[in-house]
Design a protein around this motif. Structure first.
Motif, PDB file in Angstrom:
ATOM      1  N   MET A   1      -5.695  -2.889   6.131  1.00 17.00           N
ATOM      2  CA  MET A   1      -5.582  -1.969   5.030  1.00 17.00           C
ATOM      3  C   MET A   1      -4.183  -2.132   4.449  1.00 17.00           C
ATOM      4  O   MET A   1      -3.189  -2.169   5.171  1.00 17.00           O
ATOM      5  CB  MET A   1      -5.804  -0.544   5.540  1.00 17.00           C
ATOM      6  N   LYS A   2      -4.130  -2.217   3.144  1.00 12.75           N
ATOM      7  CA  LYS A   2      -2.845  -2.380   2.472  1.00 12.75           C
ATOM      8  C   LYS A   2      -2.107  -1.040   2.398  1.00 12.75           C
ATOM      9  O   LYS A   2      -2.718   0.025   2.426  1.00 12.75           O
ATOM     10  CB  LYS A   2      -3.051  -2.928   1.074  1.00 12.75           C
ATOM     11  N   PHE A   3      -0.795  -1.133   2.286  1.00  5.86           N
ATOM     12  CA  PHE A   3       0.061   0.041   2.186  1.00  5.86           C
ATOM     13  C   PHE A   3      -0.440   0.982   1.094  1.00  5.86           C
ATOM     14  O   PHE A   3      -0.623   2.178   1.315  1.00  5.86           O
ATOM     15  CB  PHE A   3       1.499  -0.419   1.893  1.00  5.86           C
ATOM     16  N   TRP A   4      -0.692   0.446  -0.110  1.00  7.37           N
ATOM     17  CA  TRP A   4      -1.087   1.301  -1.226  1.00  7.37           C
ATOM     18  C   TRP A   4      -2.465   1.916  -0.993  1.00  7.37           C
ATOM     19  O   TRP A   4      -2.737   3.033  -1.458  1.00  7.37           O
ATOM     20  CB  TRP A   4      -1.036   0.565  -2.562  1.00  7.37           C
ATOM     21  N   GLU A   5      -3.350   1.222  -0.264  1.00  2.00           N
ATOM     22  CA  GLU A   5      -4.682   1.772   0.000  1.00  2.00           C
ATOM     23  C   GLU A   5      -4.604   2.986   0.920  1.00  2.00           C
ATOM     24  O   GLU A   5      -5.300   3.984   0.701  1.00  2.00           O
ATOM     25  CB  GLU A   5      -5.590   0.703   0.609  1.00  2.00           C
ATOM     26  N   ARG A  44       7.049  -2.609  -6.511  1.00  3.85           N
ATOM     27  CA  ARG A  44       7.381  -3.351  -5.303  1.00  3.85           C
ATOM     28  C   ARG A  44       6.104  -3.859  -4.635  1.00  3.85           C
ATOM     29  O   ARG A  44       5.678  -3.370  -3.601  1.00  3.85           O
ATOM     30  CB  ARG A  44       8.175  -2.469  -4.343  1.00  3.85           C
ATOM     31  N   ARG A  45       5.492  -4.874  -5.254  1.00  8.07           N
ATOM     32  CA  ARG A  45       4.238  -5.431  -4.744  1.00  8.07           C
ATOM     33  C   ARG A  45       4.401  -5.995  -3.343  1.00  8.07           C
ATOM     34  O   ARG A  45       3.450  -6.006  -2.572  1.00  8.07           O
ATOM     35  CB  ARG A  45       3.702  -6.526  -5.674  1.00  8.07           C
ATOM     36  N   ASP A  46       5.608  -6.453  -2.986  1.00  8.96           N
ATOM     37  CA  ASP A  46       5.831  -6.990  -1.646  1.00  8.96           C
ATOM     38  C   ASP A  46       5.590  -5.939  -0.576  1.00  8.96           C
ATOM     39  O   ASP A  46       5.132  -6.260   0.529  1.00  8.96           O
ATOM     40  CB  ASP A  46       7.244  -7.575  -1.512  1.00  8.96           C
ATOM     41  N   ILE A  47       5.835  -4.680  -0.894  1.00  9.85           N
ATOM     42  CA  ILE A  47       5.578  -3.589   0.043  1.00  9.85           C
ATOM     43  C   ILE A  47       4.206  -2.974  -0.217  1.00  9.85           C
ATOM     44  O   ILE A  47       3.429  -2.755   0.715  1.00  9.85           O
ATOM     45  CB  ILE A  47       6.681  -2.516  -0.050  1.00  9.85           C
ATOM     46  N   LEU A  48       3.895  -2.701  -1.456  1.00 10.36           N
ATOM     47  CA  LEU A  48       2.634  -2.037  -1.784  1.00 10.36           C
ATOM     48  C   LEU A  48       1.415  -2.837  -1.329  1.00 10.36           C
ATOM     49  O   LEU A  48       0.402  -2.258  -0.930  1.00 10.36           O
ATOM     50  CB  LEU A  48       2.549  -1.767  -3.290  1.00 10.36           C
ATOM     51  N   ASP A  49       1.482  -4.149  -1.376  1.00  6.22           N
ATOM     52  CA  ASP A  49       0.353  -5.002  -0.974  1.00  6.22           C
ATOM     53  C   ASP A  49       0.418  -5.443   0.489  1.00  6.22           C
ATOM     54  O   ASP A  49      -0.432  -6.203   0.944  1.00  6.22           O
ATOM     55  CB  ASP A  49       0.278  -6.241  -1.864  1.00  6.22           C
ATOM     56  N   LEU A  50       1.392  -4.957   1.216  1.00 11.46           N
ATOM     57  CA  LEU A  50       1.558  -5.335   2.618  1.00 11.46           C
ATOM     58  C   LEU A  50       0.396  -4.810   3.458  1.00 11.46           C
ATOM     59  O   LEU A  50       0.009  -3.646   3.348  1.00 11.46           O
ATOM     60  CB  LEU A  50       2.868  -4.760   3.147  1.00 11.46           C
TER      61      LEU A  50
END
Length: 117
Positions: A1-5, A44-50
């Motif tokens: 599960m991604k951070f943003w999810e 910050r896609r590098d964090i949000l999509d982590l």
């Protein structure tokens, strides 16, 4: 599960994100959840999509009161209605189908399970 999810799932239950701080190994994630508005504003896609550790997601989702209904014809919907089907918790939905499907159902109200990634 991604951070943003996970963040998105917790919109209705924001107190769940405090559960990330239960494990010292997740301290960086807890800091990021505290700064989520800044991360989103800064794209910050590098964090949000982590991809988050499954253990972290499971720990947070195990405290969710949100439920889902899985129908015999393969649709998952948010719980809280009298629709027929198997009632499952957020944690069961995550374990079976993943964070992506949870997000789809939370965003659109339903999703066919065969569409999962």
């Amino acid at each position: 599960m991604k951070f943003w999810e996970l963040h998105s799932h917790c919109r209705a239950e924001p107190e769940l994100l405090r559960r990330v701080a239960d494990n010292p190994e997740w301290a960086q994630f807890a800091d990021w959840f505290d700064q989520c508005d800044v991360l989103i504003a800064g794209c910050r896609r590098d964090i949000l999509d982590l991809e988050l550790p499954d253990e972290l997601c499971g720990h947070v989702l195990s405290h969710s009161k949100i439920t889902y209904i899985v129908s015999a014809d393969g649709w998952m919907r948010r719980g809280g209605s009298d629709l027929p089907g198997e009632r499952i918790t957020a944690l069961e939905a995550f374990n079976r189908y993943g964070g992506w499907l949870l997000e789809e159902v939370n965003e659109f109200g339903s999703c066919h399970i065969s569409k999962r990634r």
